[in-house]
Scaffold this active site. Structure first.
Site, PDB file in Angstrom:
ATOM      1  N   ASP A   3     -35.634 -18.500 -18.310  1.00  0.00           N
ATOM      2  CA  ASP A   3     -36.118 -19.469 -17.330  1.00  0.00           C
ATOM      3  C   ASP A   3     -35.425 -20.791 -17.593  1.00  0.00           C
ATOM      4  OD1 ASP A   3     -37.738 -17.511 -16.325  1.00  0.00           O
ATOM      5  OD2 ASP A   3     -39.622 -18.569 -16.663  1.00  0.00           O
ATOM      6  N   HIS A  54     -36.660 -19.590  -9.130  1.00  0.00           N
ATOM      7  CA  HIS A  54     -37.856 -19.962  -9.902  1.00  0.00           C
ATOM      8  C   HIS A  54     -38.606 -21.093  -9.194  1.00  0.00           C
ATOM      9  CE1 HIS A  54     -40.334 -19.672 -13.405  1.00  0.00           C
ATOM     10  NE2 HIS A  54     -39.906 -20.759 -14.005  1.00  0.00           N
ATOM     11  N   HIS A  58     -41.272 -25.923  -9.183  1.00  0.00           N
ATOM     12  CA  HIS A  58     -42.073 -25.300 -10.253  1.00  0.00           C
ATOM     13  C   HIS A  58     -43.585 -25.544 -10.104  1.00  0.00           C
ATOM     14  CE1 HIS A  58     -42.934 -24.041 -14.474  1.00  0.00           C
ATOM     15  NE2 HIS A  58     -41.823 -23.326 -14.321  1.00  0.00           N
ATOM     16  N   HIS A 151     -36.825 -18.931 -22.930  1.00  0.00           N
ATOM     17  CA  HIS A 151     -36.478 -20.207 -22.313  1.00  0.00           C
ATOM     18  C   HIS A 151     -35.196 -20.725 -22.947  1.00  0.00           C
ATOM     19  CE1 HIS A 151     -40.649 -19.876 -21.036  1.00  0.00           C
ATOM     20  NE2 HIS A 151     -40.296 -20.670 -20.042  1.00  0.00           N
TER      21      HIS A 151
END
Length: 179
Positions: A3, A54, A58, A151
């Site tokens: 991510d 994504h 967010h 991440h």
């Protein structure tokens, strides 16, 4: 999968390890990430990785209206398509938060929702656990069909990635990108 909400200086190192190990990955990006790091996004594409959506900003998808959720997905979709000539098809909801209506919307927009079977608290760059502990944590969770969520802001992840790939392959796993 990785991510990408913001760049912390480790994505190039991650891409280097993936290239060296000839290992595909999926990078789930936000608008802020793509806008600030076009060269890294282009490198992901050029090196054959999948770039996934994504969301634009967010948000927690179940807390926004259906129109806002659609905008979150499609604004980023169009931005990436226009600026990179790349069509995203995978969506990871921010924080993994979803509802039946947001899953249905994602599908209606032509996306597959992607979650994970393994993640750990690696997203805080000021709270890393150290490379040995991170390596043990990640490799102890190996399992058939695993989808890892890592991440790219994590120094630990960048430093252990090559070793993790070698370990998984040595244990008989094949690493593939999601389609």
């Amino acid at each position: 999968t990785f991510d990408e909400g913001y760049e912390n200086g480790y994505t190039s190192q991650i891409l280097d390890a993936l290239k060296e190990k000839e290992c595909p990955a999926v990078f789930f990006v936000t608008y802020d990430y793509v806008n600030r790091n076009p060269e890294l996004v282009q490198r992901m594409i050029d090196e054959g990785h999948v770039v996934g959506n994504h969301s634009w900003s967010h948000p927690s998808m179940p807390t926004v209206s259906i129109d806002e959720a659609k905008d979150e997905i499609m604004k980023l979709h169009e931005f990436v398509k226009t600026n990179f000539g790349y069509e995203m098809t995978l969506f990871r909801p921010p924080m993994g938060e979803f509802s039946e209506r947001t899953l249905a919307l994602t599908q209606q927009l032509g996306y597959k929702s992607v979650f994970w079977s393994y993640a750990y608290a690696d997203w805080d760059p000021d709270n890393q656990i150290g490379t040995q502990q991170a390596y043990e944590k990640v490799t102890s969770a190996e399992h058939e069909g695993a989808i890892y969520l890592l991440h790219a802001v994590s120094k630990d992840n960048a430093e252990i990635l090559g070793r993790v790939i070698d370990d998984m392959r040595a244990n008989g796993y094949t690493l593939k990108a999601l389609q």
